[in-house]
Scaffold this motif. Structure first.
Motif, PDB file in Angstrom:
ATOM      1  N   UNK A 183     -31.270 -37.001 -17.983  1.00 22.24           N
ATOM      2  CA  UNK A 183     -32.045 -36.352 -16.929  1.00 22.24           C
ATOM      3  C   UNK A 183     -32.373 -34.894 -17.156  1.00 22.24           C
ATOM      4  N   UNK A 184     -32.274 -34.417 -18.404  1.00 17.63           N
ATOM      5  CA  UNK A 184     -32.619 -33.035 -18.696  1.00 17.63           C
ATOM      6  C   UNK A 184     -34.110 -32.920 -18.989  1.00 17.63           C
ATOM      7  N   UNK A 185     -34.678 -31.792 -18.629  1.00 18.33           N
ATOM      8  CA  UNK A 185     -36.114 -31.605 -18.804  1.00 18.33           C
ATOM      9  C   UNK A 185     -36.506 -31.427 -20.260  1.00 18.33           C
ATOM     10  N   UNK A 186     -35.548 -31.001 -21.086  1.00 19.23           N
ATOM     11  CA  UNK A 186     -35.843 -30.800 -22.507  1.00 19.23           C
ATOM     12  C   UNK A 186     -34.555 -30.827 -23.305  1.00 19.23           C
ATOM     13  N   UNK A 187     -34.712 -31.026 -24.616  1.00 18.28           N
ATOM     14  CA  UNK A 187     -33.550 -30.987 -25.495  1.00 18.28           C
ATOM     15  C   UNK A 187     -32.920 -29.596 -25.501  1.00 18.28           C
ATOM     16  N   UNK A 188     -33.755 -28.571 -25.348  1.00 24.26           N
ATOM     17  CA  UNK A 188     -33.236 -27.195 -25.317  1.00 24.26           C
ATOM     18  C   UNK A 188     -32.343 -26.972 -24.105  1.00 24.26           C
ATOM     19  N   UNK A 189     -32.773 -27.464 -22.953  1.00 18.27           N
ATOM     20  CA  UNK A 189     -31.973 -27.328 -21.736  1.00 18.27           C
ATOM     21  C   UNK A 189     -30.651 -28.079 -21.880  1.00 18.27           C
ATOM     22  N   UNK A 192     -26.749 -43.326 -32.609  1.00 20.26           N
ATOM     23  CA  UNK A 192     -27.605 -42.523 -33.472  1.00 20.26           C
ATOM     24  C   UNK A 192     -28.801 -41.967 -32.710  1.00 20.26           C
ATOM     25  N   UNK A 193     -28.709 -41.937 -31.375  1.00 21.56           N
ATOM     26  CA  UNK A 193     -29.770 -41.353 -30.580  1.00 21.56           C
ATOM     27  C   UNK A 193     -29.926 -39.874 -30.919  1.00 21.56           C
ATOM     28  N   UNK A 194     -31.157 -39.407 -30.961  1.00 26.02           N
ATOM     29  CA  UNK A 194     -31.384 -37.977 -31.168  1.00 26.02           C
ATOM     30  C   UNK A 194     -30.940 -37.203 -29.933  1.00 26.02           C
ATOM     31  N   UNK A 195     -30.694 -35.909 -30.113  1.00 30.49           N
ATOM     32  CA  UNK A 195     -30.323 -35.075 -28.974  1.00 30.49           C
ATOM     33  C   UNK A 195     -31.423 -35.087 -27.920  1.00 30.49           C
ATOM     34  N   UNK A 196     -32.681 -35.148 -28.373  1.00 29.80           N
ATOM     35  CA  UNK A 196     -33.795 -35.178 -27.429  1.00 29.80           C
ATOM     36  C   UNK A 196     -33.774 -36.450 -26.589  1.00 29.80           C
ATOM     37  N   UNK A 197     -33.469 -37.570 -27.216  1.00 29.28           N
ATOM     38  CA  UNK A 197     -33.451 -38.824 -26.462  1.00 29.28           C
ATOM     39  C   UNK A 197     -32.260 -38.863 -25.507  1.00 29.28           C
ATOM     40  N   UNK A 198     -31.113 -38.350 -25.954  1.00 34.25           N
ATOM     41  CA  UNK A 198     -29.944 -38.293 -25.071  1.00 34.25           C
ATOM     42  C   UNK A 198     -30.231 -37.360 -23.896  1.00 34.25           C
ATOM     43  N   UNK A 199     -30.898 -36.243 -24.182  1.00 40.17           N
ATOM     44  CA  UNK A 199     -31.266 -35.312 -23.116  1.00 40.17           C
ATOM     45  C   UNK A 199     -32.136 -36.002 -22.074  1.00 40.17           C
ATOM     46  N   UNK A 200     -33.106 -36.768 -22.530  1.00 39.85           N
ATOM     47  CA  UNK A 200     -33.983 -37.485 -21.606  1.00 39.85           C
ATOM     48  C   UNK A 200     -33.204 -38.513 -20.803  1.00 39.85           C
ATOM     49  N   UNK A 201     -32.318 -39.228 -21.473  1.00 41.72           N
ATOM     50  CA  UNK A 201     -31.506 -40.248 -20.794  1.00 41.72           C
ATOM     51  C   UNK A 201     -30.628 -39.644 -19.708  1.00 41.72           C
TER      52      UNK A 201
END
Length: 298
Positions: free
Chosen positions: A266-272, A255-264
């Motif tokens: 190694x993406x600079x942002x959820x948008x990227x 249930x991780x948010x897209x933003x948290x998965x993005x951070x995990x």
């Protein structure tokens, strides 16, 4: 209880191999009828990430089995090979008859593991042998099953060695089905193996082939030649596939948010992350999650 993989809590149960009492540690052979009696249907229906290999072949009926978001229809004569770390989900076993072989990777000797490419995360899951190969595979599986049931007829160390050799015959034959008839199967050279292991370790830290090349002491072109020869894709595609697979696993089973998965990852942002995921799958991360959870059996 949820376990952590690559530092992010996941809801995918991670299952470890547990050999039946009194049998050699590292391998088990059982009929699907025994599996149905042993494990409740509702437990089999839950997506799981085992840390050991599954080989499944049918003698009757059909079975739909999902592995890393791809549904495979298994029919008599075909083989399904699920490898450690892959997320699998059993379909309806009610009308499927056949054999399930479970084994830990370290049960095989190193030469067999290398020759059968058992560590290759991009190896084929569903294998459909030609008639001649199918007969040889069936014979190898029958010999393995017979030896597994013959516990006590030989000293335990001899029995275990026999199982190891019989399993080796089976996995080597299965691994070499993926090559065209008469074609040589490329050996996993040192360059590919080092790159593959580095990607598995660092894909959440970097997606740049140049970073892997610098760390390993190769040129980016050398890495691409090695992955193209062995995995059939270039080095960048190899890295991207691994990142996308982990993203799919986390989107579908946590249930991780897209933003948290993005951070995990190694993406600079959820948008990227969303743009990267959409370019490679045709869906946004949220759309993929909704599709998997709302319209599939996962």
């Amino acid at each position: 209880m949820a376990k952590k993989r690559h530092g992010v809590e996941s809801e995918i149960p991670e299952v470890s191999f547990l050999a039946p009492v009194g049998t050699p540690a590292g391998v088990e052979v059982l009929a699907l009828t025994d599996l149905r009696r042993r494990v409740p249907v509702e437990r089999l229906a839950v997506p799981r990430r085992p840390d050991f290999h599954h080989l499944v072949t049918l003698t009757g009926g059909t079975l739909r089995h999902t592995v890393d978001f791809t549904a495979h229809l298994l029919e008599p004569g075909a083989w399904l090979w699920v490898r450690p770390g892959q997320v699998q989900q059993w379909g309806d076993l009610a009308h499927a008859e056949g054999t399930l072989i479970l084994f830990r990777q370290d049960f095989l000797d190193p030469a067999t593991s290398a020759g059968a490419r058992v560590e290759d995360p991009h190896a084929a899951v569903l294998l459909r042998p030609l008639s001649g190969d199918a007969a040889a595979l069936r014979l190898a599986a029958d010999h393995l099953a017979a030896e597994f049931r013959a516990l006590g007829q030989l000293p335990l160390e001899v029995h275990t060695a026999a199982l190891r050799h019989l399993l080796a015959v089976l996995v080597l034959r299965l691994a070499h089905l993926t090559a065209p008839v008469g074609a040589a199967v490329p050996e996993a050279d040192t360059t590919y193996v080092r790159f593959r292991d580095a990607v598995e370790r660092d894909f959440a830290r970097t997606r740049r082939v140049e970073d892997y090349a610098g760390a390993l002491g190769y040129s980016a072109r050398t890495l691409s030649r090695a992955t193209l020869a062995f995995a059939g894709v270039g080095a960048k595609e190899f890295v991207d596939r691994r990142v996308v697979l982990e993203a799919k696993r986390l989107l579908a089973h946590s249930d991780q948010t897209a933003a948290r998965i993005a951070d995990h990852l190694g993406f600079s942002s959820a948008t990227h992350f969303s743009k990267y995921f959409h370019q490679r799958t045709g869906q946004t991360p949220i759309a993929f999650r909704e599709t998997v959870r709302g319209h599939s059996t996962l």
